[in-house]
Each structure stands twice: as C-alpha cells, then as structure tokens.
Design a protein around this motif. Structure first.
Motif, mmCIF file in Angstrom:
data_model
loop_
_atom_site.group_PDB
_atom_site.id
_atom_site.type_symbol
_atom_site.label_atom_id
_atom_site.label_comp_id
_atom_site.label_asym_id
_atom_site.label_seq_id
_atom_site.Cartn_x
_atom_site.Cartn_y
_atom_site.Cartn_z
ATOM 1 N N ASN A 124 0.848 -1.183 0.000
ATOM 2 C CA ASN A 124 0.000 0.000 0.000
ATOM 3 C C ASN A 124 0.886 1.236 0.000
ATOM 4 O OD1 ASN A 124 -1.817 2.054 0.425
ATOM 5 N ND2 ASN A 124 -2.534 1.314 2.389
ATOM 6 N N TYR A 125 0.819 2.020 -1.056
ATOM 7 C CA TYR A 125 1.568 3.278 -1.138
ATOM 8 C C TYR A 125 0.616 4.465 -1.160
ATOM 9 C CZ TYR A 125 5.618 0.398 -2.294
ATOM 10 O OH TYR A 125 6.635 -0.514 -2.253
ATOM 11 N N ILE A 126 -0.599 4.287 -0.628
ATOM 12 C CA ILE A 126 -1.565 5.381 -0.600
ATOM 13 C C ILE A 126 -1.319 6.223 0.638
ATOM 14 C CG2 ILE A 126 -3.991 6.033 -0.497
ATOM 15 C CD1 ILE A 126 -4.622 3.398 -1.971
ATOM 16 N N LEU A 127 -1.096 7.492 0.405
ATOM 17 C CA LEU A 127 -0.879 8.460 1.477
ATOM 18 C C LEU A 127 -2.105 9.347 1.569
ATOM 19 C CD1 LEU A 127 1.137 10.012 3.413
ATOM 20 C CD2 LEU A 127 1.577 11.456 1.441
ATOM 21 N N SER A 128 -2.647 9.514 2.770
ATOM 22 C CA SER A 128 -3.755 10.438 3.001
ATOM 23 C C SER A 128 -3.300 11.453 4.030
ATOM 24 C CB SER A 128 -4.988 9.692 3.515
ATOM 25 O OG SER A 128 -5.456 8.778 2.548
ATOM 26 N N LEU A 129 -3.483 12.717 3.704
ATOM 27 C CA LEU A 129 -3.050 13.783 4.601
ATOM 28 C C LEU A 129 -4.147 14.820 4.710
ATOM 29 C CD1 LEU A 129 -0.443 14.790 6.178
ATOM 30 C CD2 LEU A 129 -0.162 16.338 4.244
ATOM 31 N N ALA A 130 -4.498 15.178 5.948
ATOM 32 C CA ALA A 130 -5.508 16.200 6.194
ATOM 33 C C ALA A 130 -4.826 17.546 6.374
ATOM 34 C CB ALA A 130 -6.318 15.854 7.440
ATOM 35 N N GLU A 131 -5.302 18.516 5.619
ATOM 36 C CA GLU A 131 -4.824 19.892 5.753
ATOM 37 C C GLU A 131 -5.931 20.662 6.465
ATOM 38 O OE1 GLU A 131 -3.016 23.411 2.922
ATOM 39 O OE2 GLU A 131 -4.182 21.817 2.007
ATOM 40 N N VAL A 132 -5.618 21.254 7.615
ATOM 41 C CA VAL A 132 -6.604 21.983 8.404
ATOM 42 C C VAL A 132 -6.325 23.473 8.268
ATOM 43 C CG1 VAL A 132 -7.612 22.297 10.693
ATOM 44 C CG2 VAL A 132 -6.734 20.054 10.018
ATOM 45 N N PHE A 133 -7.361 24.212 7.908
ATOM 46 C CA PHE A 133 -7.239 25.645 7.707
ATOM 47 C C PHE A 133 -7.597 26.400 8.986
ATOM 48 C CE2 PHE A 133 -8.084 23.660 3.628
ATOM 49 C CZ PHE A 133 -7.045 24.173 2.859
ATOM 50 N N GLY A 134 -7.273 27.683 9.044
ATOM 51 C CA GLY A 134 -7.499 28.505 10.224
ATOM 52 C C GLY A 134 -8.945 28.572 10.662
ATOM 53 N N ASN A 135 -9.882 28.427 9.731
ATOM 54 C CA ASN A 135 -11.305 28.476 10.079
ATOM 55 C C ASN A 135 -11.842 27.109 10.521
ATOM 56 O OD1 ASN A 135 -11.377 27.063 7.691
ATOM 57 N ND2 ASN A 135 -12.644 28.544 6.582
ATOM 58 N N GLY A 136 -10.954 26.115 10.635
ATOM 59 C CA GLY A 136 -11.347 24.784 11.075
ATOM 60 C C GLY A 136 -11.727 23.839 9.955
#
Length: 149
Positions: free
Chosen positions: A49-61
């Motif tokens: 498995n080479y699937i990368l998941s990344l959450a980017e959280v912005f200043g407004n949530g």
C-alpha cells in the motif's frame, strides 16, 4: 533506496539540514471512493500500500484531505519508512494549484547514509495489529492504522 526487515527504505545521500526540503510525495491523486477500492484490492491480493492520506486543516477549522497513490506513478518518496521518532515530516504545499502537493521536510539534521523516516500517523491515530519495527526508544509498538481524517 535499500531493503530491510521493514521493507524498502529511503536513505540520505548527503547531509540534510533541519527545515530543508527532501522530496515531494508524488503519485496519482484519488478521491475517497477510489482509495477504498484500491485498499480492498491490495489487502485481497497481498499488495503493498503506497496510498498516502493527509488532512490539511485551515485557520477556520475546515479540513481538506489529499489522497495520493504512489504505487504506479510514484517516486522514491514512497519508500520512506515509518518511525515513532521520525527525522522528517510531511507538509501540504500549494504552488499555483488548488490541490495541495505533499512535501517531506527534515525535522532535524540528517547524516549522509541515515534512513529518512516520517510518522505514518499522528498522536491521535488508532493503532493497528501490525507490529512497528522502527526501534525507537518511544516506539508505540504498533503501526498507525489511520490518521483520523
């Protein structure tokens, strides 16, 4: 790139200073439905498995999640192993595009010949049944199973 009991690995050819860009995690951008389908296929067919998941959280949530499958279209970044005490970290970077690109930056000085690692999860991640083999003093003993996206 080298092989070990952990699988492939990524090794620094030259010294890398704290804060320095190392490599971009490249591959095919997927939606969540495609991620789920590929993960089922990979489990059923004993594929890496080479699937990368990344959450980017912005200043407004608000949160935006990027999923990248480096299995076929990826570069050497896909071989970087997990560590509970990593020497690098993933960051979303936006360059003339609405979709974040994922870059790996050094969190500390990295010696030539040292393996480049990052944490596959976060402090809040659920741990899987798969044993962690990072060998660090603060090892969680099990691999993260998600990053609580």
């Amino acid at each position: 790139i080298f092989g070990s009991e952990k699988g492939h690995g990524l090794v620094a050819e030259n010294e890398i200073h704290k804060g320095e860009f190392i490599i971009e995690y490249m591959g095919e951008y997927l939606n969540l439905e495609a991620v789920n389908e590929r993960q089922v296929y990979q489990r059923e067919n004993d594929k890496m498995n080479y699937i990368l998941s990344l959450a980017e959280v912005f200043g407004n949530g608000e949160k935006e999640i990027v999923h990248i499958d480096a299995g076929k279209l990826g570069n050497a970044a896909r071989f970087a192993n997990h560590s509970c005490s990593p020497n690098s970290k993933l960051y979303p970077v936006r360059v003339e595009n609405d979709i974040a690109r994922i870059a790996i930056f050094a969190e500390r000085f990295i010696e030539p010949g040292e393996e480049i690692t990052y944490d596959y999860g976060s402090a809040e991640s659920t741990l899987s049944e798969r044993k962690c083999q990072c060998g660090s003093r603060c090892c969680r003993h099990f691999m993260p199973s998600d990053i609580n996206l």
